[in-house]
Design a protein around this motif. Sequence first.
Motif, PDB file in Angstrom:
ATOM      1  N   ALA A 196      11.542  -7.234  15.593  1.00  0.00           N
ATOM      2  CA  ALA A 196      12.967  -6.948  15.786  1.00  0.00           C
ATOM      3  C   ALA A 196      13.654  -8.038  16.586  1.00  0.00           C
ATOM      4  O   ALA A 196      14.817  -8.364  16.357  1.00  0.00           O
ATOM      5  CB  ALA A 196      13.130  -5.595  16.477  1.00  0.00           C
ATOM      6  N   VAL A 216       3.177  -1.439  18.744  1.00  0.00           N
ATOM      7  CA  VAL A 216       4.558  -1.341  19.225  1.00  0.00           C
ATOM      8  C   VAL A 216       5.080  -2.714  19.646  1.00  0.00           C
ATOM      9  O   VAL A 216       6.214  -3.083  19.341  1.00  0.00           O
ATOM     10  CB  VAL A 216       4.667  -0.325  20.387  1.00  0.00           C
ATOM     11  CG1 VAL A 216       6.109  -0.193  20.836  1.00  0.00           C
ATOM     12  CG2 VAL A 216       4.114   1.023  19.965  1.00  0.00           C
ATOM     13  N   VAL A 217       4.212  -3.485  20.320  1.00  0.00           N
ATOM     14  CA  VAL A 217       4.628  -4.824  20.759  1.00  0.00           C
ATOM     15  C   VAL A 217       4.956  -5.699  19.544  1.00  0.00           C
ATOM     16  O   VAL A 217       5.948  -6.439  19.542  1.00  0.00           O
ATOM     17  CB  VAL A 217       3.531  -5.468  21.640  1.00  0.00           C
ATOM     18  CG1 VAL A 217       3.857  -6.937  21.923  1.00  0.00           C
ATOM     19  CG2 VAL A 217       3.394  -4.697  22.958  1.00  0.00           C
ATOM     20  N   THR A 276       9.432   7.602  17.687  1.00  0.00           N
ATOM     21  CA  THR A 276       9.650   6.750  18.861  1.00  0.00           C
ATOM     22  C   THR A 276       9.314   7.522  20.142  1.00  0.00           C
ATOM     23  O   THR A 276       8.637   7.011  21.038  1.00  0.00           O
ATOM     24  CB  THR A 276      11.119   6.279  18.911  1.00  0.00           C
ATOM     25  OG1 THR A 276      11.415   5.572  17.717  1.00  0.00           O
ATOM     26  CG2 THR A 276      11.377   5.395  20.118  1.00  0.00           C
ATOM     27  N   THR A 324      15.477  -2.499  16.309  1.00  0.00           N
ATOM     28  CA  THR A 324      15.144  -2.409  14.887  1.00  0.00           C
ATOM     29  C   THR A 324      16.279  -1.748  14.095  1.00  0.00           C
ATOM     30  O   THR A 324      16.716  -2.275  13.072  1.00  0.00           O
ATOM     31  CB  THR A 324      13.833  -1.616  14.691  1.00  0.00           C
ATOM     32  OG1 THR A 324      12.787  -2.277  15.412  1.00  0.00           O
ATOM     33  CG2 THR A 324      13.465  -1.510  13.222  1.00  0.00           C
ATOM     34  N   LEU A 336       9.654   0.656  26.357  1.00  0.00           N
ATOM     35  CA  LEU A 336       9.288  -0.306  25.309  1.00  0.00           C
ATOM     36  C   LEU A 336       9.605   0.260  23.917  1.00  0.00           C
ATOM     37  O   LEU A 336      10.193  -0.429  23.075  1.00  0.00           O
ATOM     38  CB  LEU A 336       7.793  -0.630  25.414  1.00  0.00           C
ATOM     39  CG  LEU A 336       7.215  -1.508  24.286  1.00  0.00           C
ATOM     40  CD1 LEU A 336       7.857  -2.883  24.294  1.00  0.00           C
ATOM     41  CD2 LEU A 336       5.696  -1.622  24.419  1.00  0.00           C
ATOM     42  N   THR A 364       6.004  -4.643  16.627  1.00  0.00           N
ATOM     43  CA  THR A 364       7.283  -4.169  16.082  1.00  0.00           C
ATOM     44  C   THR A 364       8.453  -4.721  16.891  1.00  0.00           C
ATOM     45  O   THR A 364       9.481  -5.111  16.338  1.00  0.00           O
ATOM     46  CB  THR A 364       7.329  -2.621  16.100  1.00  0.00           C
ATOM     47  OG1 THR A 364       6.143  -2.126  15.489  1.00  0.00           O
ATOM     48  CG2 THR A 364       8.548  -2.103  15.368  1.00  0.00           C
ATOM     49  N   PHE A 365       8.266  -4.754  18.215  1.00  0.00           N
ATOM     50  CA  PHE A 365       9.303  -5.330  19.072  1.00  0.00           C
ATOM     51  C   PHE A 365       9.529  -6.802  18.727  1.00  0.00           C
ATOM     52  O   PHE A 365      10.676  -7.250  18.591  1.00  0.00           O
ATOM     53  CB  PHE A 365       8.903  -5.195  20.547  1.00  0.00           C
ATOM     54  CG  PHE A 365       9.805  -5.958  21.463  1.00  0.00           C
ATOM     55  CD1 PHE A 365      11.054  -5.451  21.818  1.00  0.00           C
ATOM     56  CD2 PHE A 365       9.427  -7.197  21.952  1.00  0.00           C
ATOM     57  CE1 PHE A 365      11.896  -6.166  22.649  1.00  0.00           C
ATOM     58  CE2 PHE A 365      10.277  -7.925  22.782  1.00  0.00           C
ATOM     59  CZ  PHE A 365      11.512  -7.396  23.134  1.00  0.00           C
ATOM     60  N   THR A 384      12.443  -1.207  21.338  1.00  0.00           N
ATOM     61  CA  THR A 384      11.960  -1.618  20.012  1.00  0.00           C
ATOM     62  C   THR A 384      12.724  -0.911  18.888  1.00  0.00           C
ATOM     63  O   THR A 384      13.207  -1.546  17.956  1.00  0.00           O
ATOM     64  CB  THR A 384      10.453  -1.317  19.897  1.00  0.00           C
ATOM     65  OG1 THR A 384       9.766  -2.043  20.920  1.00  0.00           O
ATOM     66  CG2 THR A 384       9.923  -1.700  18.531  1.00  0.00           C
ATOM     67  N   SER A 385      12.865   0.417  19.008  1.00  0.00           N
ATOM     68  CA  SER A 385      13.529   1.156  17.937  1.00  0.00           C
ATOM     69  C   SER A 385      15.030   0.865  17.904  1.00  0.00           C
ATOM     70  O   SER A 385      15.621   0.777  16.824  1.00  0.00           O
ATOM     71  CB  SER A 385      13.302   2.661  18.117  1.00  0.00           C
ATOM     72  OG  SER A 385      11.961   2.974  17.837  1.00  0.00           O
TER      73      SER A 385
END
Lengths: 198, 198, 198, 198
Positions: C186, C179-180, C96, C56, C48, C182-183, C52-53
Motif C-alpha cells: 500500500a 501484514v507488514v 482488519t 489500501t 499497524l 500488505t503495508f 495498512t487497511s
Amino acid sequence: MDEPGTDRLETFSDGVFAIAATLLVLEFSATPGPHLGHELRRLWPSYLAYVTSFLTIGIIWMNHHHTVSFIGRVDRTFLFVNNLLLLTVAFLPFPTGLVGTSLQKHEGEQAAALAYAGTLVVMAGLHQVWWQYARRDRRLIADAAPDSALRAVDRAYWPGLPMYAAVLLVALFSPLAAVVLTFAIAAFYLPSAALFDR
Amino acid sequence: MDEPGTDRLETFSDGVFAIAATLLVLEFSATPGPHLGHELRRLWPSYLAYVTSFLTIGIIWMNHHHTVSFIGRVDRTFLFVNNLLLLTVAFLPFPTGLVGTSLQKHEGEQAAALAYAGTLVVMAGLHQVWWQYARRDRRLIADAAPDSALRAVDRAYWPGLPMYAAVLLVALFSPLAAVVLTFAIAAFYLPSAALFDR
Amino acid sequence: MDEPGTDRLETFSDGVFAIAATLLVLEFSATPGPHLGHELRRLWPSYLAYVTSFLTIGIIWMNHHHTVSFIGRVDRTFLFVNNLLLLTVAFLPFPTGLVGTSLQKHEGEQAAALAYAGTLVVMAGLHQVWWQYARRDRRLIADAAPDSALRAVDRAYWPGLPMYAAVLLVALFSPLAAVVLTFAIAAFYLPSAALFDR
Amino acid sequence: MDEPGTDRLETFSDGVFAIAATLLVLEFSATPGPHLGHELRRLWPSYLAYVTSFLTIGIIWMNHHHTVSFIGRVDRTFLFVNNLLLLTVAFLPFPTGLVGTSLQKHEGEQAAALAYAGTLVVMAGLHQVWWQYARRDRRLIADAAPDSALRAVDRAYWPGLPMYAAVLLVALFSPLAAVVLTFAIAAFYLPSAALFDR
C-alpha cells in the motif's frame, strides 16, 4: 481571495445529517435465542424512537439544505454556529437509544426522555440562532433572495423552539407521550410548515 | 420560490443507501482464540446474510437513483414517503445481523427470518407507493420523461412486493431458504428487470 | 432511455470506500484503568493493521475512481461485479480488527491473517475481473479513451492478484510478516504503479 | 492521460472528515437504570471531549477544503501524505472516547490525554507537511492562485504544530486542562486564523 461561499459548509453538513440518521440503527440489539420473536416485539419503544429520530433528522436536513440556498456568504461566527448545530444533530443517536431502552426496561425513562427532549431543544435553538444571525439586516443573505422567501423561513422556524420546549415539559409527566409528540411533529408539522409555506 | 426539485432529496438518499450498506459489516464479530479458524467458518450464515443485504441495498439504490431522474418536482407527501423508505433501508443491518447469528446458533431462526423478510416487504411496499404517488396522472413526473420510460419502471417495480411476500412465506417453513431466495432475487432478478428493461 | 452511464455507480462507490475506511477505527477498544498507557502500547498490531487497511482502501479507491473515467457505459454484469467488489472492500474492517486483536493476544493469528489476506485476494481478483470485463474489445470503454491509457491500467492492475496471493502464502508462515508486506504494498507499490504509470 | 487533478482526492477526503466527526457519538454509552439521570450527568467529560473533537474535525476539514482550492495538481507523494492525514483524522474517535471515559473513572487520565494530544500533534504535523510539500516552489499550486493567498495559508497553518505540542505538554500535568485547551483552540483560534486571514 473572496469571502468564502457556502459550498464547503454544505458538503460537510449533508454528510453529517445522512450519517447521523443511518447510525441510529446501531442502537438496536437483540440476542438470538428461543424467545427472539417475543424479544423483538418488546423492542417497540426502540422502533418508535428510531422512526421519530430518523424522520426528525430527515426533515431538519431538508430545512437546512433549503435555507442555505438563500445564504450567499458565510463568516466565522456562522461557521461556528453551524458546527454547533451539526454536533447536536450527530449526538441524537445516543439519547434516541436511551429512550428506546429505558421505555423497554421501565427504568430511567424520565431521565432518558429529558435528555432526548433537551437535545431537540438545543438543536431547535441553535437552528434559530443560525438563521437569525444570517438573516438580521440580511447579513449573509444572497442578493437574489426575495424578502418574501426570508419571511417564509421565519414563519417556518419560529415554532421549533416552543414545540420542543413543550416536548420537554411533557417528558416531566410522561416519557412515552414526549416521544409520541416528537413523532407527530416530525410527521405532521415540520414537512408542511418548513418546506412548503409560501 | 419555486416548487422544490429533487436535488436535496437525492443527496440525502444517496448518503443513506451507501452508509446502510457499509454498516452491515459491524454485525460481524468473532473472538480471536485457538479455534478462530473454526469460528470463522461457522460464521457462514452471516456471510450469506451480509452478501444478500449488500447486493439488495446496492440494487435498490440504483433503481431509486434511476427512477428519480424521471421526477421533476416533489411535494410534502412524496418527501415523507421517501423518508419512510430510507428509514426502512437504514434499518436492514439489524435484521441482517439477527438472521446471520440465529442461523449459526440454531435458535430463533424463524423470528429472525420473519423480521428480515418483513423489513424487505415493507421496503418493497414503500418503494411501490413512492413510485405510484409520483406517477399517477404524472403528478410529479418531469415533462421530458416519455411514457415508455414510465411503463418500464412500472414493469420493473410491480414484482417487488409479491417476490418479497413469497420470501416471507418461505421464512415460515425454512429460514435459510428465505435468505437464499432473497440472495437469488438480488443477484438474478433485480438487476435485469429494473435497470435494463426497455 | 439511453444505456445507463457511470454516474450513479460512482456516487455509490465513492461513499462505500470512504465509509469503509473510516469504520476501521471502530475495531479499536481499550479499557481506561491504571495501566492504560501500557495497554495502549500493547495495541501496536492494531495500529499497524489500521494503517495498512486505511492506506489500501485509499489507494484502491483512487484506482477505481481513476479507471472509471475511461468507462463510458455500464451493463448489468458490470454493475453486479462492481457491487461484489464494493462488498469485499466494505468487509475489510472485520478481518482488519481480527488481525490486530489476534496478534496482541498471540492466539488465532494464522486464521486471522489468512482471512485478511484472503479478503485482499478476492478484492484484487474482482477488481481484475471488473476491469477486464469492461476492457475486452472495448466493451464498456468510452470512445475518447486512448489505447495507451487502457494499457497503462492493464499494467497497473495485473500485479494485484499475484501480490496478494503472495501475502496469503506468507500468512501461512508468519501472520505478522503478511501484514507488514500488505503495508509495504500500500505504501510503496500501489501509488506508483496504478496512478502514475504512462 | 493528464496529471491527475484534485477531484478524486477531495471526494474521498470530504467523506472521511464527515464520517469521522459523526462516528464520535458511538463512544457514548450509558445503561438505563434507576440512576440514569445521575449517570448522564457524570458523563460530562465525554460531552466535553465530544464537542472538542467535533469542532476540531469541522474546522480542520474546512481548512483542508479551503487550501485544496489553491492546489492545481497532485503527485504520488502528495496523495500518500493526504491519506496519512486522513487516517489520523479518522483515528480521533478512539482517543476521544478514552479521554472521556478515563476522566469519568479517574483512571488512566494521563495516558488517555497523551494519546489524544499525540494524535492532534501528528495531525497538525502531517497537515503542515501536506501544505509545505505542495507549496514549496509552487510545486502543486494552481497557476491562478496569488502569492498573497499562499502566504495567508502559511500564516494560518504554522501555529498548529506548536499549539498542539503545548496541549501535549499540558497533558503531562493536567489531562482535563489539556482537553479544555484543545476546546479553546477549536472554538477561538482555528476559525479566525485559518479561514479569514487576509
